[in-house]
Structure formats: C-alpha cells, structure tokens
Scaffold this active site. Structure first.
Site, mmCIF file in Angstrom:
data_model
loop_
_atom_site.group_PDB
_atom_site.id
_atom_site.type_symbol
_atom_site.label_atom_id
_atom_site.label_comp_id
_atom_site.label_asym_id
_atom_site.label_seq_id
_atom_site.Cartn_x
_atom_site.Cartn_y
_atom_site.Cartn_z
ATOM 1 N N CYS A 10 -9.573 -49.686 4.120
ATOM 2 C CA CYS A 10 -10.033 -50.614 3.085
ATOM 3 C C CYS A 10 -11.562 -50.619 3.009
ATOM 4 O O CYS A 10 -12.157 -49.682 2.481
ATOM 5 C CB CYS A 10 -9.473 -52.006 3.342
ATOM 6 S SG CYS A 10 -9.607 -53.130 1.926
ATOM 7 N N HIS A 41 -3.691 -50.461 3.575
ATOM 8 C CA HIS A 41 -3.642 -50.899 4.973
ATOM 9 C C HIS A 41 -2.397 -50.310 5.645
ATOM 10 O O HIS A 41 -1.326 -50.931 5.628
ATOM 11 C CB HIS A 41 -3.598 -52.429 5.051
ATOM 12 C CG HIS A 41 -4.875 -53.098 4.674
ATOM 13 N ND1 HIS A 41 -5.783 -53.561 5.607
ATOM 14 C CD2 HIS A 41 -5.416 -53.378 3.458
ATOM 15 C CE1 HIS A 41 -6.818 -54.101 4.992
ATOM 16 N NE2 HIS A 41 -6.626 -54.003 3.683
ATOM 17 N N GLU A 93 -1.597 -50.181 8.673
ATOM 18 C CA GLU A 93 -1.159 -50.894 9.879
ATOM 19 C C GLU A 93 0.029 -51.814 9.621
ATOM 20 O O GLU A 93 0.804 -52.118 10.536
ATOM 21 C CB GLU A 93 -2.313 -51.714 10.472
ATOM 22 C CG GLU A 93 -2.783 -52.889 9.644
ATOM 23 C CD GLU A 93 -3.894 -52.552 8.666
ATOM 24 O OE1 GLU A 93 -4.635 -53.465 8.270
ATOM 25 O OE2 GLU A 93 -4.016 -51.367 8.297
#
Length: 627
Positions: A399, A526, A528
C-alpha cells in the site's frame, strides 16, 4: 443452531479472541461447520477511523468491511470468509433501530433499550448465524465474542440481550464460556482467585451463569486452585479450564482438548459428535505446534512502519510473515523500525537513535514497508526503499510502501527531486501518487477503495506472478485512497520499474517489480489479509525465500511446497528449505553487497523474537486460493 457466548472478566485483553477461535477450531475438527461473531460495544459504526495506537490494526473483509482485528483471528483459525455483519457494534445496532423508528416500524411506541435494542441484537445474531462462511452450507455452531469485560456500562445492553437470548434458543442450544484472569502476585507467589470469583458473581447478577470458566494465568494452575474456583463459582471441576501463557497459540486448542472441552461441549450442547471419526485437523495443529518449537534457524525481517510502538497495528502483517517463515522452515526474527527515525532530521536531533535504527535495517535479511496514512515518517519509508534498491536487499512494500517505492524511484532514477504524493504535498509539481476522485468525498469513514478486487497480470515473465502459480489474475483485499499517477508509468518503466499488475481497466497500478533485483516487489493491495498458516501469502513467501537465498530454487520447482513437508517438523540440520530439495540454482551466486556505508555487522541484535501464529483446518495451497 448452537451458540457459544464468550465473555471476559477482570481485565480486557485477557485472550477472549484466541479462546473463542480455539472453540471453533475444536468443533471444526469434529466435522462441524462453524461461524463467528465479534461484538464491539463502542458507538462507532465500524473500525475504519480508529487510531492504530488505540485499537490496533483495522482488518478488511472481502466485502470491504473495516472491522476489529479479532475477525482476522477467526478467519485464520477457521479458514473461513466472514462478512461485515459478523462484526456488531453499538453504533450499528442504534443506527438500525433509529432507522426503523424513522420509518414507523415501531408504530409510535417509545423506543427503549429494552425491548427494542435488545431485540435488535438477538435478531442480528440469529440472522448472521445462518449465513454461510465456507461454501454454501449453513453453519451448525455460532461462536459469539462479547468485547470488553462484564460490568462495563457500554456492554450492558448486550449482556441483557443474551440473558433473554438463552431462553429464546433453549438451554441445550446455548453455552456460556467466561474467560477470567487469575493473577500471580510476586509478593505472595501464589495464584489469586478472588478476581475471578468477583467477575463470576457480577456475571450472575446480570442473569447469566457460566458453563465453562476459562482461567488465564501466567503459569500453570494447580489442582487445588482449580477446585477452589469450582467451589466458589458453583461449577464442576471439569468446567474450569486452565490456560496458561504458552510459547505459541498453536498450543491453545490442544490444551483445551486435553482439558476435555470437546467432550463437555458434546454433552452440554447435544452435538452428537462421533469421536471415532475425528478429522485430521488437530493433527495438523500438532504438527504446526511441534514445528514452531523445533525450528531454530532464523530469518530477520525489518518492518519499517509508522505505528511500531503498538505491534497490534501490524497484526496481520506479522502473522503473514510467520506463516511464510514457517513454510520455509525458518524462525521469524522481527525488527520493528520507526520510519521517522530513519530521516535526516533525526540525524541532527538524535544521532544515536538514527544510527541505531539504520543498523537494524542494514543487519536484516529482508525489509517490509507496510501501509499507513499521513506525512509523518514518509521520508523514512522512502529512504528505506532507496537503501533496499541500491543494496540489493529483498523488499516487500504494501500500500503506502508501494507509493514510497515509486516516489523514491522517480526522485533518484528519473531525476524528479520534488516527486511526492498529493496526500503530503497537494501542490507538488510532480505528483507521482494522486487521490482517487470517486473515493475523496470529504469524509474519512468508509470512503476508501475497500475489499476484494481483481488484479490482472501483465504479459511477460514476472516473479510475483510465478509465486501465485501463473494465473491471469488474482483477487486480493484493498484499503487505500491514493494511487500511482498513470501519467508517469511509461517514464518509470523506461528506467526499469515494471508494473506487472493492474486493475481490470488497466488504469490503476497494483503491483511493481524491479528488473535485476533479487526481490523488490510492492503491492497496492494488502496480501496479509488472506494469508493462512498452511497457505502463506505468495508476496510474503517470496520475501522470506529471497531473504534466505532460496527464491530461484523455489521458482525452478514450479513454486510448489510439499504437503508432507509442510505438515511435518523438519530437522534444522537440513540445509535445504522445506519443499525445495532438488533445486540447483541459488541466489547466492548473485553478488549482493551486504555492508552499508557506515559499516554494520550482519546480525540481528536488539530484535524482537516472535513465533506465535494461527492454524487453520485447510489443505495446502501454495497459491493461497488466488485463482
């Protein structure tokens, strides 16, 4: 439908989320479909505008909901996909009731907490409990975590709602687990049960009686303490579950199983579980728990962030790194670096801190630059990206990390010294990063580009595409308001920066790579959020592999990890990475400079060690389901 309510007492942050997730893991191991609901008794509509320092990470779901980080625990533990309604807040409930009042649904009655608010809570729970979270099958068990502690004024409407709810769904369908702290004062050296007794007494005063009391403690609790809690809290000894601090939260479901939780829930909720047909889920947990204990070789990753004083601000990032490290048989050594301390201003104001943070950065095996907002620390992130690019250090940007990498490249390779983002300098002559007009409405809450969206890979070879398994596109979760200015894309590509992923319209840049670098990858999304213990996120896996000089070997094997090797503990004497045996070419053949200009040793002194990670009941999929 069966319901398990998890409440907390004495203090907040006692571990209700892990306990609730562990209940789900145990029941899922018995072949039951499980869903979860997190109740946050704050008046905010969602977690989107929370400060990372106050509430930790904002977790994003597929549908774009910004929710509490505990829902990330649920998704990782249970390997399910939750929705915005799985997170209940006081703000959502009051908004719903007020909207009904405005449309006349209450027929002119006086709208009150009881019955209108409490009814709305019960109806919400019943509705969401029926929503599928894995495939199309409806859940059989719903686990509800009530945030905060019993006695908080904010949570009283929810406590009253569940007092009524237990009669609404009947006793055989409702179970209450109360998580309480059993402190161990240093002055006495023995566990104290009074706080737990008081907490249970207050819970009973609200009309709820615990079926299970989960005692959290620093050290294991003796049988005499367990019997004392049983006597004074009016529960059987088998209903007191003792969970002490463990080296890894992988062990929590296993310890709960040893305490007979499955047998108790089977009888209490009439689940009719066939104990002889247990799935292999818990065996996978045992394998993962054993591997976290046996892995010794370390990989040191520096996280250059803006909110490093509170590690929960990067909860999912840390978990994704742990998943990837464990997959390649490495113990993760995390070093948190405050990005503002890498800036030149710090060199003049606090030179000792400046050199200390730069030493940490240079000593690491790889660098991760996570997301964030605002101008503070941005120049430090940019300088970290520059050092990684110039010194061939593996880097993953996420990001804001992608935006920092693009700005750095424009300044130092294109010669645009005033290149910047309009978030920091709205009047910059070279706006490399600009805001997206449709998401800039003047409000902050819920106005970003949120949720799962498609990223299309460009033609041609790409490391990150190979890590995903060479699909044409992937779907990942987003949370951003700014994007790379498409006017500068061709100039950046001429100097070696490759935009290998875009949105479906090919106007928004999603992934960058650098040619001739061991691993310099940044994503606007993102990754994750979709990482799982048995399905590590490909960008994170690439960072760890590059950091241990095994990325080329992994790619040569077709980006495949062996399911057997992922589930079995591997010997630390082996020199190969898990699932990578047989590969011949190594990144060690590259001449990578590792000594910075100020002469730093190659160690990870002063770092923070972490090995806690979640497990899931899913199979092994190196592409992490991104197909």
């Amino acid at each position: 439908m069966k319901y398990i309510l998890v409440t907390g007492g004495v203090i907040s942050g006692v571990g209700k989320g892990v306990i609730a997730s562990s209940f789900g893991t145990l029941l899922k191991s018995c072949g039951l479909d499980v869903t979860s609901i997190k109740i946050d008794p704050y008046i905010n509509i969602d977690a989107g505008t929370f400060s990372p320092y106050e509430h930790g990470e904002v977790y994003v779901l597929d549908d774009g909901a910004e929710v509490d980080l505990d829902l990330g625990n649920y998704e990782r533990f249970l390997d399910v996909t939750l929705h915005r309604d799985n997170n209940i807040t006081t703000g959502k409930i009051y908004k719903l009731v007020i909207e009904k009042e405005r449309t006349g649904e209450y027929l002119g009655k006086t709208v009150q907490v009881v019955p209108h608010i409490t009814d709305a809570i019960q109806e919400w729970v019943e509705r969401v409990a029926q929503t599928p979270v894995q495939g199309s099958s409806k859940p059989q068990v719903c686990i509800v975590e009530l945030g905060g502690t019993i006695g908080d004024i904010e949570g009283m409407p929810f406590v009253e709602a569940f007092r009524q709810f237990q009669f609404r769904v009947k006793r055989e369908n409702f179970c209450l687990a109360h998580v309480s702290l059993v402190p161990l004062p240093k002055a006495t050296g023995e566990p104290k049960t009074k706080p737990t007794q008081s907490s249970v007494r207050e819970l009973r005063g609200c009309g709820l009686s615990p079926d299970l009391i989960v005692c959290r403690s620093e050290k294991p609790i003796g049988l005499e303490v367990k019997e004392k809690i049983s006597n004074f809290c009016h529960v059987g000894p088998d209903q007191v579950i003792c969970i002490h601090d463990l080296n890894s939260i992988y062990h929590v479901p296993l310890l709960m199983e040893q305490n007979g939780v499955i047998e108790y829930l089977n009888e209490r909720l009439q689940l009719n579980i066939d104990m002889s047909k247990r799935t292999k889920c818990l065996q996978q947990w045992r394998d993962l728990a054993r591997r976290t204990e046996t892995v010794r070789r370390e990989v040191c990753i520096a996280v250059v962030g803006k909110y490093t004083k509170f590690t929960d601000s990067y909860a999912s990032v840390v978990k994704a790194l742990q998943h990837a490290a464990l997959a390649v048989n490495r113990k993760l050594e995390l070093v948190f670096i405050e990005s503002c301390l890498l800036e030149e201003e710090t060199l003049h104001s606090e030179p000792s801190k400046y050199h200390k943070e730069w030493q940490k950065l240079c000593d690491s095996h790889g660098i991760l630059v996570p997301g964030g907002f605002g101008s503070r620390g941005m120049e430090g992130k940019i300088r970290a990206c520059q050092w990684a690019r110039e010194n061939q250090k593996p880097l993953l940007g996420i990001c804001l990390g992608l935006q920092a990498a693009v700005i750095e490249f424009a300044r130092n390779k294109l010669g645009l010294k005033d290149a910047n983002t309009t978030e920091i300098d709205p009047n910059t002559a070279n706006a490399l990063v600009i805001d997206m007009p449709e998401h800039h409405t003047g409000q902050l809450g819920g106005t970003m580009r949120l949720g799962k969206r498609i990223t299309v890979f460009s033609d041609g070879p790409s490391v990150i595409r190979q890590l995903y398994g060479n699909p044409k596109s992937v779907q990942e979760r987003h949370r951003h308001r700014y994007e790379v200015n498409p006017k500068y894309v061709h100039l950046l590509e001429e100097q070696g920066m490759r935009f290998v992923g875009t949105d479906v319209d090919k106007t928004r840049m999603e992934i960058i790579e650098l040619s001739g670098h061991p691993y310099f990858v940044a994503t606007q999304y993102h990754p994750e959020y979709l990482s799982r213990p048995l399905k590590p996120s490909p960008p994170f896996l690439g960072l760890i592999l590059a950091s241990v000089d095994r990325l080329n070997q992994y790619i040569q094997r077709g980006c495949r990890l062996s399911p057997r090797q992922l589930s079995d503990a591997s010997s630390d004497e082996e020199d190969s990475v898990v699932g990578l045996a047989g590969a011949t070419k190594s990144l060690s053949s590259l001449k990578i400079p590792i000594t910075p200009t100020n002469g730093i040793s190659k160690s990870c002194n002063g770092s923070i060690s972490t090995s806690d990670s979640e497990g899931a009941c899913g199979g092994v999929d190196p592409t992490n389901g991104h197909k």
